[in-house]
Design an enzyme around this catalytic site. Structure first.
Site, PDB file in Angstrom:
ATOM      1  N   ASN A  20    -122.110  -3.271  -6.087  1.00 16.36           N
ATOM      2  CA  ASN A  20    -121.030  -2.643  -5.324  1.00 16.36           C
ATOM      3  C   ASN A  20    -121.118  -1.116  -5.432  1.00 16.36           C
ATOM      4  OD1 ASN A  20    -118.430  -3.138  -3.887  1.00 16.36           O
ATOM      5  ND2 ASN A  20    -117.475  -2.171  -5.675  1.00 16.36           N
ATOM      6  N   HIS A  56    -114.343   3.434   1.355  1.00 20.62           N
ATOM      7  CA  HIS A  56    -113.209   4.366   1.250  1.00 20.62           C
ATOM      8  C   HIS A  56    -113.469   5.480   2.256  1.00 20.62           C
ATOM      9  CE1 HIS A  56    -111.583   2.460  -2.302  1.00 20.62           C
ATOM     10  NE2 HIS A  56    -112.745   2.536  -2.917  1.00 20.62           N
ATOM     11  N   GLU A 101    -113.478  -2.524  -0.746  1.00 19.48           N
ATOM     12  CA  GLU A 101    -112.364  -1.658  -1.184  1.00 19.48           C
ATOM     13  C   GLU A 101    -111.856  -0.818  -0.020  1.00 19.48           C
ATOM     14  OE1 GLU A 101    -113.383   0.583  -4.718  1.00 19.48           O
ATOM     15  OE2 GLU A 101    -114.459  -1.110  -5.588  1.00 19.48           O
ATOM     16  N   ASP A 131    -110.172   1.328   2.583  1.00 17.70           N
ATOM     17  CA  ASP A 131    -108.985   2.090   2.953  1.00 17.70           C
ATOM     18  C   ASP A 131    -109.437   3.250   3.828  1.00 17.70           C
ATOM     19  OD1 ASP A 131    -109.990   3.731   0.853  1.00 17.70           O
ATOM     20  OD2 ASP A 131    -108.241   3.433  -0.418  1.00 17.70           O
TER      21      ASP A 131
HETATM   22  C1  XIL Z   1    -109.417   2.790  -8.813  1.00 16.61           C
HETATM   23  C2  XIL Z   1    -108.020   2.204  -8.900  1.00 16.61           C
HETATM   24  O1  XIL Z   1    -107.555   1.957  -7.591  1.00 16.61           O
HETATM   25  C3  XIL Z   1    -107.107   3.164  -9.610  1.00 16.61           C
HETATM   26  O2  XIL Z   1    -105.833   2.563  -9.873  1.00 16.61           O
HETATM   27  C4  XIL Z   1    -107.716   3.614 -10.946  1.00 16.61           C
HETATM   28  O3  XIL Z   1    -106.910   4.612 -11.533  1.00 16.61           O
HETATM   29  C5  XIL Z   1    -109.120   4.141 -10.741  1.00 16.61           C
HETATM   30  O4  XIL Z   1    -109.901   3.158 -10.098  1.00 16.61           O
HETATM   31  N1  XIL Z   1    -114.128   2.548  -6.882  1.00 16.61           N
HETATM   32  C6  XIL Z   1    -113.889   1.356  -7.559  1.00 16.61           C
HETATM   33  C7  XIL Z   1    -112.494   1.013  -7.949  1.00 16.61           C
HETATM   34  O5  XIL Z   1    -114.808   0.563  -7.727  1.00 16.61           O
HETATM   35  O6  XIL Z   1    -112.448   0.288  -9.155  1.00 16.61           O
HETATM   36  C8  XIL Z   1    -111.617   2.235  -8.044  1.00 16.61           C
HETATM   37  O7  XIL Z   1    -110.291   1.810  -8.289  1.00 16.61           O
HETATM   38  C9  XIL Z   1    -111.735   3.066  -6.792  1.00 16.61           C
HETATM   39  C10 XIL Z   1    -113.145   3.552  -6.584  1.00 16.61           C
END
Ligand code: XIL
Length: 302
Positions: free
Chosen positions: A170, A206, A235, A237
């Protein structure tokens, strides 16, 4: 399961969200989760610092809460994440190479054994590559002490523990074709050629104004799929609001649906109120759990 999950299931996909255990007691949070999604990813609760803050002393309380909730509602669970340089307790970075290797193997073994049979996909290794044009591995205790081989060792260990979970690599900024995604691509290709057990690649996705939805998102997912792995959007957003944000969500859903091996999508939270992008509004529900135009766009695209 719920509306987005049902619509995705009709297309042979899942539609999930990141969940934080400490919000499950909030009625609107839980009811929105239950009404919409068919997969959950613990946002922080399965990370190394959460489950093994002291060496070989495991605490699964918060992660178990999420898994129990999901199971009681018929939702699947993504495991996130086993080996990552971040949210890593200090004791790990202090170990010698020999000790670090056995600690990594023990961590993977204990966590995957605890959740055996309950996880559809595991992020075995997260974010092992650098940003930028080098295509190099990122410095981390694992990389610096064990070398490139730590990734392969993590995947081989994971397969011996749970032969049924899909094993994913990932990362972020790998959503389009660039030096970083090329480097991940080369690693996956090498793993497939040599029989290193990898089943899927997760694309964090993201997106914001500095990192918009790439125009070659679908083509990039497809080239990974053509290596013989599944792809997942893990993930998601997207910064923004209104119809512009909605249009970007549509692009992402369409890209996944156009790639047969794109097995599902996960948004990184339910409501803007609890997004890790604290000042942003990147999710499908606003702070009052109202559906945003982005929500309608996703449901329409599915
Ligand atoms: C983020 C969480 O959303 C937050 O709550 C935490 O403080 C930090 O981590 N990449 C990833 C996730 O693989 O685990 C991260 O999540 C965001 C970026």
């Amino acid at each position: 399961v719920g509306a987005l999950g049902d619509a995705a299931a009709a297309k042979g996909r899942y539609f999930g969200t990141a969940v934080a255990a400490n919000h499950l007691g909030e009625a609107a949070y839980a009811s929105t989760l239950d009404a919409q999604f068919d997969s959950v990813t613990p946002e922080n609760e399965m990370k190394w610092d959460a489950v093994e803050s002291n060496r070989n002393s495991f605490n699964f309380t918060a992660a178990d809460q999420i898994v129990s909730h999901a199971q009681s509602k018929g939702m699947k669970v993504r495991g996130h994440t086993l080996v990552w340089h971040s949210q890593l307790p200090g004791w790990v970075s202090g170990l010698s190479a020999t000790d670090l290797r056995s600690a990594m193997i023990n961590h993977i073994t204990q966590v995957m054994t605890h959740y055996k049979g309950k996880i559809h996909s595991w992020d075995v290794v997260n974010e092992a590559f650098q940003d930028g044009s080098s295509g190099a591995r990122r410095s981390s205790p694992f990389q610096d002490k064990l070398g490139n081989g730590f990734i392969e060792e993590a995947f081989r260990t994971a397969r011996t523990v749970d032969a049924d979970a899909k094993l994913c690599y990932n990362d972020y900024n790998t959503d389009g074709q660039n030096a970083k995604s090329n480097a991940v691509y080369d690693m996956v290709k090498d793993f497939k050629q040599r029989g290193v057990p990898i089943d899927c690649v997760g694309f964090q996705s993201h997106f914001n104004s500095n990192s918009p939805v790439p125009s070659d998102f679908q083509a990039n997912l497809q080239r990974f799929a053509d290596l013989g792995v599944d792809v997942q959007i893990t993930e998601l957003d997207i910064e923004g609001s209104g119809s512009a944000q909605a249009a970007n969500y549509t692009k992402v859903v369409n890209a996944c649906l156009a790639v047969t091996r794109c097995k599902g999508m996960t948004v990184w939270g339910i409501t803007d109120k609890y997004s890790w992008r604290s000042s942003g509004t990147p999710l499908l529900f606003d702070g009052d759990y109202n559906k945003k135009p982005a929500y309608d766009a996703v449901l329409a695209a599915l």
